[in-house]
Design a protein around this motif. Structure first.
Motif, PDB file in Angstrom:
ATOM      1  N   LYS A  74      59.366  15.682  41.201  1.00 54.94           N
ATOM      2  CA  LYS A  74      58.579  15.802  42.429  1.00 54.94           C
ATOM      3  C   LYS A  74      57.927  17.181  42.518  1.00 54.94           C
ATOM      4  CE  LYS A  74      58.955  15.486  47.466  1.00 54.94           C
ATOM      5  NZ  LYS A  74      59.884  15.289  48.615  1.00 54.94           N
ATOM      6  N   PHE A  75      58.688  18.199  42.147  1.00 51.34           N
ATOM      7  CA  PHE A  75      58.146  19.562  42.170  1.00 51.34           C
ATOM      8  C   PHE A  75      56.985  19.690  41.186  1.00 51.34           C
ATOM      9  CE2 PHE A  75      58.062  23.796  40.262  1.00 51.34           C
ATOM     10  CZ  PHE A  75      57.852  24.574  41.389  1.00 51.34           C
ATOM     11  N   GLU A  76      57.173  19.152  39.967  1.00 47.56           N
ATOM     12  CA  GLU A  76      56.106  19.229  38.970  1.00 47.56           C
ATOM     13  C   GLU A  76      54.859  18.481  39.431  1.00 47.56           C
ATOM     14  OE1 GLU A  76      55.755  20.886  36.341  1.00 47.56           O
ATOM     15  OE2 GLU A  76      57.718  21.425  35.521  1.00 47.56           O
ATOM     16  N   THR A  77      55.059  17.355  40.115  1.00 49.31           N
ATOM     17  CA  THR A  77      53.913  16.584  40.593  1.00 49.31           C
ATOM     18  C   THR A  77      53.155  17.340  41.675  1.00 49.31           C
ATOM     19  OG1 THR A  77      55.051  14.496  40.103  1.00 49.31           O
ATOM     20  CG2 THR A  77      53.209  14.405  41.653  1.00 49.31           C
ATOM     21  N   GLU A  78      53.917  17.922  42.602  1.00 47.74           N
ATOM     22  CA  GLU A  78      53.275  18.625  43.721  1.00 47.74           C
ATOM     23  C   GLU A  78      52.607  19.918  43.286  1.00 47.74           C
ATOM     24  OE1 GLU A  78      56.455  19.116  46.435  1.00 47.74           O
ATOM     25  OE2 GLU A  78      56.363  17.051  47.221  1.00 47.74           O
ATOM     26  N   GLU A  79      53.172  20.577  42.278  1.00 48.06           N
ATOM     27  CA  GLU A  79      52.645  21.873  41.859  1.00 48.06           C
ATOM     28  C   GLU A  79      51.791  21.791  40.597  1.00 48.06           C
ATOM     29  OE1 GLU A  79      53.077  24.545  43.686  1.00 48.06           O
ATOM     30  OE2 GLU A  79      54.326  23.447  45.130  1.00 48.06           O
ATOM     31  N   ALA A  80      51.511  20.585  40.136  1.00 47.85           N
ATOM     32  CA  ALA A  80      50.826  20.429  38.846  1.00 47.85           C
ATOM     33  C   ALA A  80      49.402  20.968  38.886  1.00 47.85           C
ATOM     34  CB  ALA A  80      50.812  18.954  38.456  1.00 47.85           C
ATOM     35  N   LEU A  81      49.093  21.762  37.865  1.00 49.71           N
ATOM     36  CA  LEU A  81      47.734  22.257  37.672  1.00 49.71           C
ATOM     37  C   LEU A  81      47.113  21.678  36.401  1.00 49.71           C
ATOM     38  CD1 LEU A  81      48.277  26.021  38.571  1.00 49.71           C
ATOM     39  CD2 LEU A  81      47.336  24.222  40.039  1.00 49.71           C
ATOM     40  N   THR A  87      52.446  14.938  32.980  1.00 46.11           N
ATOM     41  CA  THR A  87      53.154  14.136  31.966  1.00 46.11           C
ATOM     42  C   THR A  87      54.644  14.422  32.000  1.00 46.11           C
ATOM     43  OG1 THR A  87      51.196  14.144  30.527  1.00 46.11           O
ATOM     44  CG2 THR A  87      53.322  13.631  29.506  1.00 46.11           C
ATOM     45  N   ARG A  88      54.983  15.725  32.101  1.00 47.75           N
ATOM     46  CA  ARG A  88      56.407  16.091  32.191  1.00 47.75           C
ATOM     47  C   ARG A  88      57.034  15.517  33.455  1.00 47.75           C
ATOM     48  NH1 ARG A  88      54.715  21.135  30.230  1.00 47.75           N
ATOM     49  NH2 ARG A  88      54.729  22.011  32.334  1.00 47.75           N
ATOM     50  N   LYS A  93      60.933  11.709  35.779  1.00 48.02           N
ATOM     51  CA  LYS A  93      61.270  10.530  36.588  1.00 48.02           C
ATOM     52  C   LYS A  93      61.944   9.454  35.733  1.00 48.02           C
ATOM     53  CE  LYS A  93      57.609  11.232  40.020  1.00 48.02           C
ATOM     54  NZ  LYS A  93      56.337  10.723  40.589  1.00 48.02           N
ATOM     55  N   ARG A  94      61.471   9.330  34.465  1.00 49.07           N
ATOM     56  CA  ARG A  94      62.117   8.377  33.564  1.00 49.07           C
ATOM     57  C   ARG A  94      63.572   8.776  33.314  1.00 49.07           C
ATOM     58  NH1 ARG A  94      56.893   8.266  29.614  1.00 49.07           N
ATOM     59  NH2 ARG A  94      55.799   6.481  30.566  1.00 49.07           N
ATOM     60  N   LEU A  95      63.772  10.065  33.044  1.00 49.51           N
ATOM     61  CA  LEU A  95      65.148  10.551  32.857  1.00 49.51           C
ATOM     62  C   LEU A  95      65.985  10.337  34.109  1.00 49.51           C
ATOM     63  CD1 LEU A  95      64.468  13.875  30.924  1.00 49.51           C
ATOM     64  CD2 LEU A  95      65.747  11.909  30.054  1.00 49.51           C
ATOM     65  N   ALA A  96      65.400  10.605  35.261  1.00 53.74           N
ATOM     66  CA  ALA A  96      66.115  10.429  36.526  1.00 53.74           C
ATOM     67  C   ALA A  96      66.524   8.975  36.722  1.00 53.74           C
ATOM     68  CB  ALA A  96      65.239  10.894  37.690  1.00 53.74           C
ATOM     69  N   THR A 251      59.925   8.656  25.360  1.00 57.99           N
ATOM     70  CA  THR A 251      59.657  10.104  25.170  1.00 57.99           C
ATOM     71  C   THR A 251      59.605  10.472  23.691  1.00 57.99           C
ATOM     72  OG1 THR A 251      62.030  10.566  25.329  1.00 57.99           O
ATOM     73  CG2 THR A 251      60.756  10.692  27.372  1.00 57.99           C
ATOM     74  N   SER A 252      59.349   9.489  22.849  1.00 62.36           N
ATOM     75  CA  SER A 252      59.362   9.725  21.398  1.00 62.36           C
ATOM     76  C   SER A 252      58.287  10.697  20.951  1.00 62.36           C
ATOM     77  CB  SER A 252      59.196   8.394  20.651  1.00 62.36           C
ATOM     78  OG  SER A 252      57.969   7.769  21.012  1.00 62.36           O
ATOM     79  N   ARG A 253      57.240  10.877  21.739  1.00 62.32           N
ATOM     80  CA  ARG A 253      56.145  11.769  21.325  1.00 62.32           C
ATOM     81  C   ARG A 253      56.617  13.215  21.169  1.00 62.32           C
ATOM     82  NH1 ARG A 253      55.339  10.470  26.522  1.00 62.32           N
ATOM     83  NH2 ARG A 253      55.296  12.137  28.084  1.00 62.32           N
ATOM     84  N   TYR A 254      57.678  13.601  21.923  1.00 66.52           N
ATOM     85  CA  TYR A 254      58.182  14.976  21.788  1.00 66.52           C
ATOM     86  C   TYR A 254      58.774  15.183  20.391  1.00 66.52           C
ATOM     87  CZ  TYR A 254      57.647  15.372  26.838  1.00 66.52           C
ATOM     88  OH  TYR A 254      57.141  15.398  28.114  1.00 66.52           O
TER      89      TYR A 254
END
Length: 259
Positions: A74-81, A87-88, A93-96, A251-254
């Motif tokens: 949620k923090f990453e979504t709200e603060e995303a630039l 993407t992270r 959220k998937r991990l959650a 998350t295989s792309r990592y």
């Protein structure tokens, strides 16, 4: 009651052999095995409680981890630039979601584990009934011992009175009456001893049958407990593995980027 108490003290402190002892070697061996079983059940019950507590802790930790990932996403979504941040956030959220699902699986597994392992607690509680049955047997034997001791004393008194009466040429009616009263008491005590021995034998037979039944049922119940426990552990382990395998795939792309 007081005569049996006196007999019990005599057995413990008299130093001699009591009038009757429980020499059923098979029973004594099984009684010793029951004592060992009770100790094993107590240890296994404690281990089962520790296992349930550990599974509960894992489930709670997974739940807290899931909530933390949700907050981070949620923090990453709200603060995303940048798009990479968004993407992270999606991956968080998937991990959650995976952690929350794993937490629920652990709670469900724990509930099943409690049901399976409750057999240990049931049999540990059953040991109280076993102790009670053994106590009834000891009490019945003590009654037999007391009556046999009473009979021995009564016969000794009767022999003394008859011996003393035979030395007197004049008929002593009071002495004769005492002898007859003693003989009547002896007959009544003999009848009581017969009933006590019969009751003791009944309890012995009941103990034998109940112990055999306990052994049969214990094998069936413990086998069912272990099968159920193992099946649940495998089932929920597979479910958890599929949850995390899905996360790995998403998350295989990592991993590819590292390569």
């Amino acid at each position: 009651m007081f005569r049996e108490l006196r007999q019990s003290v005599a057995n413990d402190w008299g130093g001699g052999r009591p009038p009757a002892v429980d020499e059923d070697r098979e029973f004594l061996e099984r009684k010793e095995k029951m004592q060992d079983l009770e100790q094993q059940l107590s240890t296994a019950s404690q281990q089962a409680e520790a296992l349930v507590k550990a599974q509960q802790d894992i489930g709670e930790t997974m739940g807290q981890l899931g909530l933390t990932f949700f907050k981070l996403g949620k923090f990453e979504t709200e603060e995303a630039l940048y798009n990479s941040q968004r993407t992270r956030a999606t991956d968080f959220k998937r991990l959650a979601t995976a952690a929350i699902r794993a937490s629920r699986s652990y709670r469900e597994l724990n509930a099943q584990s409690v049901k399976n392992l409750d057999t240990l607690h049931e049999y540990l509680g059953l040991m109280l009934a076993v102790h009670s049955a053994f106590s009834d047997r000891s009490s019945a034997l003590l009654t037999v011992q007391t009556l046999m001791s009473d009979l021995s004393s009564l016969h000794t008194r009767a022999e003394r009175l008859e011996g003393a009466a035979s030395k007197i040429f004049i008929v002593d009616r009071s002495r004769y009456r005492k002898i007859e009263e003693l003989k009547e008491t002896i007959r009544a005590t003999e009848d009581a001893k017969f009933c006590a021995i019969r009751e003791y034998e009944r309890i012995k037979e009941n103990n034998r049958n109940e112990l055999e039944r306990l052994d049969r049922e214990r094998r069936v119940d413990f086998l069912g407990m272990l099968k159920g426990f193992i099946i649940n552990q495998i089932g929920y382990a597979d479910k958890a593995a599929s949850v995390w395998a899905q996360v790995v795939e998403e998350t295989s792309r990592y991993a590819k980027e590292r390569e």
